[in-house]
Write an enzyme that holds these catalytic residues in place. Structure first.
Site, PDB file in Angstrom:
ATOM      1  N   ASP A  73       0.817  -1.176   0.000  1.00  9.31           N
ATOM      2  CA  ASP A  73      -0.090   0.075   0.036  1.00  9.31           C
ATOM      3  C   ASP A  73       0.811   1.567   0.096  1.00  9.31           C
ATOM      4  OD1 ASP A  73      -2.290   1.749   0.298  1.00  9.31           O
ATOM      5  OD2 ASP A  73      -2.329   1.715   2.485  1.00  9.31           O
ATOM      6  N   GLU A  80       2.893  -8.404   7.090  1.00 10.24           N
ATOM      7  CA  GLU A  80       1.664  -8.946   6.432  1.00 10.24           C
ATOM      8  C   GLU A  80       1.769  -9.823   5.421  1.00 10.24           C
ATOM      9  OE1 GLU A  80      -1.265  -6.055   6.144  1.00 10.24           O
ATOM     10  OE2 GLU A  80      -1.253  -5.413   8.211  1.00 10.24           O
ATOM     11  N   TYR A  83      -7.065  -3.463  12.024  1.00  9.54           N
ATOM     12  CA  TYR A  83      -7.881  -2.202  11.687  1.00  9.54           C
ATOM     13  C   TYR A  83      -9.388  -2.260  12.085  1.00  9.54           C
ATOM     14  CZ  TYR A  83      -3.741  -0.382   9.575  1.00  9.54           C
ATOM     15  OH  TYR A  83      -2.488   0.192   9.746  1.00  9.54           O
ATOM     16  N   GLU A  93       0.493  -1.744  14.015  1.00 11.26           N
ATOM     17  CA  GLU A  93      -0.153  -0.831  13.350  1.00 11.26           C
ATOM     18  C   GLU A  93      -1.716  -0.757  13.925  1.00 11.26           C
ATOM     19  OE1 GLU A  93      -0.639  -1.285   8.929  1.00 11.26           O
ATOM     20  OE2 GLU A  93       1.592  -2.038   8.927  1.00 11.26           O
TER      21      GLU A  93
HETATM   22  C1  GCB Z   1      -1.601  -2.429   6.732  1.00 12.62           C
HETATM   23  C2  GCB Z   1      -0.590  -2.515   6.005  1.00 12.62           C
HETATM   24  C3  GCB Z   1      -0.155  -0.994   5.542  1.00 12.62           C
HETATM   25  C4  GCB Z   1      -1.164   0.055   5.132  1.00 12.62           C
HETATM   26  C5  GCB Z   1      -2.250  -0.244   6.085  1.00 12.62           C
HETATM   27  C6  GCB Z   1      -3.575   0.602   5.504  1.00 12.62           C
HETATM   28  O1  GCB Z   1      -1.929  -3.150   7.288  1.00 12.62           O
HETATM   29  O2  GCB Z   1       0.589  -3.003   6.643  1.00 12.62           O
HETATM   30  O3  GCB Z   1       1.214  -0.932   4.704  1.00 12.62           O
HETATM   31  O4  GCB Z   1      -0.850   1.057   4.571  1.00 12.62           O
HETATM   32  O5  GCB Z   1      -2.409  -1.511   6.594  1.00 12.62           O
HETATM   33  O6  GCB Z   1      -3.661   1.587   5.863  1.00 12.62           O
HETATM   34  O7  GCB Z   1      -4.164  -0.318   4.903  1.00 12.62           O
END
Ligand code: GCB
Length: 630
Positions: A194, A438, A491, A527
């Protein structure tokens, strides 16, 4: 070079010391404007067919100005260059001082990084190739210069950004042959990560000299007992059969505090100043200077090489529930970053770098992860000096396709770890290696792949813990058995249950209990976050507003505060700043999960995090009262 055993760092490559000036070494920086030409031919191979390296690039066709270091993508208004796939050509002419072209001198051409694959010529003669976009490479070029009296030196670098299933990061090239829907000869680069696949000469290019017999590599391992600091060092000198090596250790004021002779040994420092993280000590990031020199007296002349390496004395250790730095519990309250900014893309930029460290300190962040690739050495040195703790990640991001778990991928991944450890082994700030982000860790071949990769990394460096960052199911993750610290990304209320903040306490608690229950290893939330388009506001909070990001953070923090009393050892926000990505329907001119905008302006979440990080520092750190929240 060094053949390590037991507790030593062992690498099978020659050294890659950061070039430093000394009484025996000179540097010529090649930053600034280079000539540039993208090969737009259909197979992208015209440059090789016509041997553009043989004479001046401008003789091959039109060239444009290209700044170095910088990504080339955002420099022009040409959309074909922004999304270019294939070979681009850089060229620069320099005059080499005549004193450099001598029997006693090595002249080395060093590229800090070039994304992704590079071929380098000097005066039309190929001097090196390198795979991998985030680590330095170099070659001796004095032989080439000798054939060219007058000192003219034309450096040509061809750089190819194409990613395949065997590169790191991996990608695929898709040729689409459908004249009813696509233009002829249509090619796209697909990736599973990403961030925008910026390319070019991203870090400084330089020439430097050393004597013919020279200090090729230095490895320092540190520990302490009571007030005595112990530095065990190994120096490798190349070009001399029996080097007389002298090592001196100087403190911050330049006073010599200890010394030793011989290519390896242990230096003892009494009343040692330890290297402490920012906010854990009133004098963080203490560095000694280790002066390493080699000298010989041959027929009346003195030959010598001198190199000064900054070193910090500190230890790192992991228990079932804690991360210890200098035997004290360390809680990571920090960020994930990117090398990313307007116009320059991933090019190293001094104002940006200093601004970012000022923001980190303003925020009260004590750490960052080099998501998702090694950062410039200049950044690592800054982290050393400011006491910012680093989780050093290799470019193993987006390993999702089962074909990227084969032997070719694995052996390249091992080689990248060799290069990364070789470059960063002496950085006090680096406390852990991350071998991937990941990956598809639930796939059958992932077990062998990560077992091998992490064992290899541990054999390279037995002093630092190793991890990879996972978003897999705790019960099916095949790499987690081999990590020292569990690093989890999640997330909640974003990619899952979007808009439902109320799920966070449940899902986050379950996440931690599951991982700890299965592995009894400390956990970092590596994260978490939410996108914000700066300036969007709603109440009740809705996705993409400043309020929603704050609420996501707050909900996560409540759980962190309970679990950090048990086994959660850190929290790294995603992300420090907004950054560019490929274009997709989920991205509004890039990823907006920054707590700072891409221009480094704070969003509401930055102020919330600042309150928290300073509070955590005051609670968990060893800060003297006077150094508290500004
Ligand atoms: C993740 C990734 C990261 C992305 C982020 C997102 O899990 O490790 O590279 O930018 O989520 O914002 O989706």
């Amino acid at each position: 070079s060094m053949k390590g055993s037991g507790g030593a760092i062992s690498l099978h490559l020659d050294g890659m010391l950061f070039p430093r000036e000394s009484s025996s070494r000179e540097i010529k920086e090649l930053n600034g404007l280079w000539n540039f030409r993208a090969d737009h031919s259909l197979n992208r191979n015209l440059g090789f067919e016509q041997a553009w390296y043989k004479s001046r690039l401008a003789e091959s066709g039109p060239v444009i100005d290209m700044p170095v270091p910088a990504s080339y993508n955002d420099i022009t208004q040409d959309p074909r260059l922004r999304d270019f796939i294939g070979w681009v050509w850089y060229e620069r002419e320099v005059l080499v001082p005549s004193g450099w072209v001598s029997e006693e001198t090595r002249v080395v051409l060093r590229v800090g990084s070039a994304h992704y694959y590079s071929v380098v010529w000097v005066n039309g003669i190929k001097v090196m190739e390198h795979e991998g976009g985030h680590l330095p490479f170099e070659a001796e070029i004095v032989e080439v210069l000798r054939n060219n009296p007058g000192g003219a030196c034309r450096i040509t670098i061809a750089v190819n950004n194409t990613l395949t299933l065997q590169t790191l990061p991996p990608g695929t090239i898709q040729h689409i042959d459908d004249p009813t829907r696509y233009p002829a000869d249509y090619v796209v680069q697909n990736t599973n990560f990403d961030f925008f696949n910026y390319a070019g000469l991203h870090r400084p290019v330089m020439l430097y000299t050393t004597p013919k017999a020279y200090v090729d590599d230095i490895t320092v391992l540190t520990t302490f007992a009571d007030n005595i600091g112990l530095l065990s060092y190994q120096v490798s000198v190349l070009g001399s059969p029996n080097p007389t090596v002298t090592v001196t250790l100087s403190d911050k004021d330049g006073c010599c505090v200890a010394s030793s002779t011989g290519p390896s040994g242990v230096i003892k420092v009494t009343d040692a100043n330890l290297w402490w993280p920012y906010l854990m000590h009133e004098n963080p990031g203490y560095l000694y200077s280790m002066g390493v020199s080699w000298a010989a007296f041959i027929v009346g002349s003195v030959y010598e090489d001198v190199y000064a390496l900054p070193v910090g004395i500190r230890t790192v250790q992991v228990t079932n529930t804690q991360f210890l730095i200098n035997n004290k519990p360390f809680y990571f309250h920090g960020v994930n970053k990117h090398e990313d900014a307007d116009i320059r893309g991933k090019g190293l930029d001094w104002p940006l770098m200093v601004k970012d460290f000022n923001l980190l300190k303003w925020l009260g962040a004590n750490s960052f992860r080099t998501s998702h690739y090694p950062y410039a050495e200049e950044i690592m040195q800054m982290a050393d000096r400011h006491g910012i703790v680093v989780i050093d990640e290799c470019p193993g991001v987006g390993i999702k396709d089962i074909r990227s778990f084969g032997n070719a991928s694995l052996s390249h991944h091992l080689a990248v770890m060799d290069e990364l450890v070789r470059r960063d082994k002496n950085h006090a700030s680096v406390v852990m290696w991350s071998v991937a982000n990941e990956p598809a860790a639930e796939m059958p071949p992932a077990g062998f792949y990560f077992k091998t990769l992490m064992a290899h990394t541990k054999s390279l460096d037995p002093t630092r813990p190793v991890t990879f960052i996972t978003d897999s199911n705790f019960a099916r993750d095949k790499g987690a058995p081999y990590v020292d610290v569990i690093c989890v990304n999640s997330y909640f209320s974003w990619y899952h249950d979007p808009g439902h903040l109320e799920v966070i306490p449940f899902q986050l608690n379950t996440q931690f209990e599951n991982w700890y229950g299965k592995y009894q290893k400390p956990i970092i939330q590596s994260e978490y976050g939410a996108d914000v388009v700066p300036g969007l506001h709603t109440d009740p909070p809705m996705m993409f507003t400043e309020e929603y990001q704050k609420m996501v953070l707050q909900n996560y923090h409540d759980v962190f505060d309970r679990k950090r009393k048990e086994y959660v050892i850190g929290e790294l926000i995603w992300n420090f700043a907004d950054f560019m990505t490929a274009q997709t329907v989920t991205r509004v001119v890039g990823n907006k999960k920054g707590i700072f905008s891409r221009q480094r302006h704070p969003k509401a979440g930055a102020f919330l995090l600042r309150e928290r990080y300073w509070r955590l520092a005051n609670e968990t750190g060893l800060l003297p009262v006077g150094a508290r929240y500004p």
